[in-house]
Motif scaffolding. Structure first.
Motif, short mmCIF file in Angstrom:
data_model
loop_
_atom_site.label_atom_id
_atom_site.label_comp_id
_atom_site.label_asym_id
_atom_site.label_seq_id
_atom_site.Cartn_x
_atom_site.Cartn_y
_atom_site.Cartn_z
N ARG A 168 10.40 -21.02 12.28
CA ARG A 168 11.24 -19.61 11.30
C ARG A 168 11.36 -19.40 10.47
NH1 ARG A 168 12.40 -17.21 16.80
NH2 ARG A 168 9.91 -16.77 17.58
N GLU A 196 7.91 -17.33 6.11
CA GLU A 196 8.56 -16.16 6.52
C GLU A 196 7.61 -16.21 7.93
OE1 GLU A 196 8.32 -11.36 4.77
OE2 GLU A 196 7.49 -12.87 3.21
N HIS A 197 6.69 -15.82 8.01
CA HIS A 197 5.42 -15.72 9.24
C HIS A 197 5.20 -16.96 10.04
CE1 HIS A 197 3.82 -11.51 8.08
NE2 HIS A 197 5.30 -11.62 8.31
N ASN A 198 6.65 -17.03 11.51
CA ASN A 198 6.79 -18.38 11.87
C ASN A 198 4.99 -18.64 12.25
OD1 ASN A 198 7.33 -15.55 13.57
ND2 ASN A 198 7.50 -17.46 14.81
#
Lengths: 183, 221
Positions: free
Chosen positions: B160, B164-166
């Motif tokens: 995470r 930015e987008h885990n």
């Protein structure tokens, strides 16, 4: 026993079409929701309410709408028991694993159904004929172990009764086919 | 600078640190699995970092306690050890492993913790609980071994932080919880090629990068 019924079975292209229609509908309905991550659960609920399950493609679309990762959506959706990831089958098998049924061997009955259909609980057979679900209590513990087939409550379940249920389904299917042929 | 006394020894540290971090930085070991120093809110899920602090009537987790001037900390009292051993046994009751087959060089954090607490890797006298998990899960660039995972959450956290987008997440819940990855993403678009943060931070060897990935990371650092 084979689990397909010729004649009324959906073909692959039918399924594709159904899925495409579903995705179109979800796309339209998503625009009604604000792009805020707090809306995630309400969106998932509304999709499930309309389409009775969350397809992978649907979860991807929700992720891109809310600008969060698909993994995040998946994590939230799998956390809650209310969400299902497979379309319900035409015949829904619910096996009770409440306290009384658990003690009376409900897990053995569940395993019987699972092995017979080759799917796990929460899944649906490839032809969408059967789906298996485990439920917590259906309210008739005196009949434990209990299974609910569509809306019929089957008490005092036994492995032999599981066989009987599928035999019944087969007989019914054969009768339908005969009726169809005679029309 | 703040001065505190740990095991009758005075140590100095900066304000805002947790007791656990202060101790570790001053060479005083406290067992821990889920602690990450950059994390604002400690996960506090492993329950291994218990210490006794004067003024508290029972042991507290040192990762959640901030340092204060004149704090008196003890890391090796019988109640602390009892709690740590029990927490460790509970972890091991769902974590079948043997030192011989440990994939981590020099043994993973669990083996070191077991040695430190002077207990075995088995959950005795607790029962062993069979989890209904797969032996191996393919996560595109990694192989995930659920039975080795203690769900400390470090990999999910670093993923995470770095992206930015885990990509990694907890999936399912309760006893069935696993680390998962979901999404129809072209493997070449994934940042995993160069990141590897999750596999590096895993304390138990539950996330192992696939051979081709390690080779790639070495060739373009």
């Amino acid at each position: 026993m084979a689990f397909h019924n010729d004649g009324i079975d959906m073909t692959a292209s039918d399924l594709d079409q159904e899925e495409r229609a579903m995705i179109q509908e979800i796309k339209r309905s998503l625009s009604k929701f604000k792009k805020h991550r707090g809306n995630l659960i309400p969106i998932l609920q509304s999709i499930q309410e309309k389409h009775s399950y969350l397809a992978s493609a649907a979860m991807e679309m929700v992720a891109s709408h809310l600008d969060i990762s698909p993994s995040e959506v998946y994590g939230v959706a799998t956390f809650y028991n209310q969400f299902r990831f497979h379309p319900p089958g035409r015949n829904q098998i619910k096996v009770c694993l409440g306290t009384a049924c658990h003690v009376a061997g409900g897990d053995i009955i569940l395993e019987n159904f699972e092995r017979k259909l080759g799917i796990k609980d929460g899944e649906t057979t490839a032809d969408r004929e059967y789906s298996i679900e485990r439920v917590a209590c259906v309210g008739c513990c005196a009949l434990a172990p209990v299974a609910v087939i569509n809306d019929n409550v089957q008490g005092y379940m036994q492995p032999s009764k599981v066989e009987g249920i599928f035999l019944q389904f087969q007989i019914e299917r054969e009768r339908e086919e005969r009726d169809k042929a005679s029309e | 600078m703040i001065k505190l006394i740990v095991d009758e020894k005075e140590i100095e540290t900066e304000e805002g640190r947790s007791v656990l971090q202060a101790c570790l930085e001053n060479g005083i070991f406290i067992p821990n699995l889920c602690f990450i120093k950059t994390r604002q809110q400690p996960h506090a899920s492993c329950r291994l970092c218990f210490v006794e602090i004067e003024g508290f009537d029972r042991p507290v987790t040192s990762c959640t306690e901030k340092v204060r001037e004149g704090l008196v900390v003890r890391t090796d009292t019988p109640p602390v050890r009892r709690l740590q051993r029990m927490a460790f046994k509970l972890l091991m009751s769902g974590h079948p492993c043997e030192a011989k087959v440990c994939p981590v060089k020099g043994g993973c954090q669990l083996i070191r913790t077991a040695k430190y607490l002077k207990v075995g890797l088995n959950p005795k006298p607790l029962e062993f609980l069979e989890r209904e998990v797969e032996e191996e899960v393919d996560l595109t660039f990694f192989t995930y071994y659920p039975f080795r995972c203690v769900l400390c959450g470090k990999c999910v956290y670093v993923c995470r932080e770095k992206n930015e987008h885990n990509l990694l997440t907890f999936a399912q819940r309760g006893f069935d919880t696993v680390i998962g990855f979901f999404g129809d993403i072209d493997p070449t678009d994934l940042p995993c090629h160069t990141c590897l943060a999750c596999a590096t931070i895993c304390p138990t060897g539950a996330l192992i990068p696939k051979p081709e990935l390690t080779r790639e990371a070495k060739s373009n650092p």
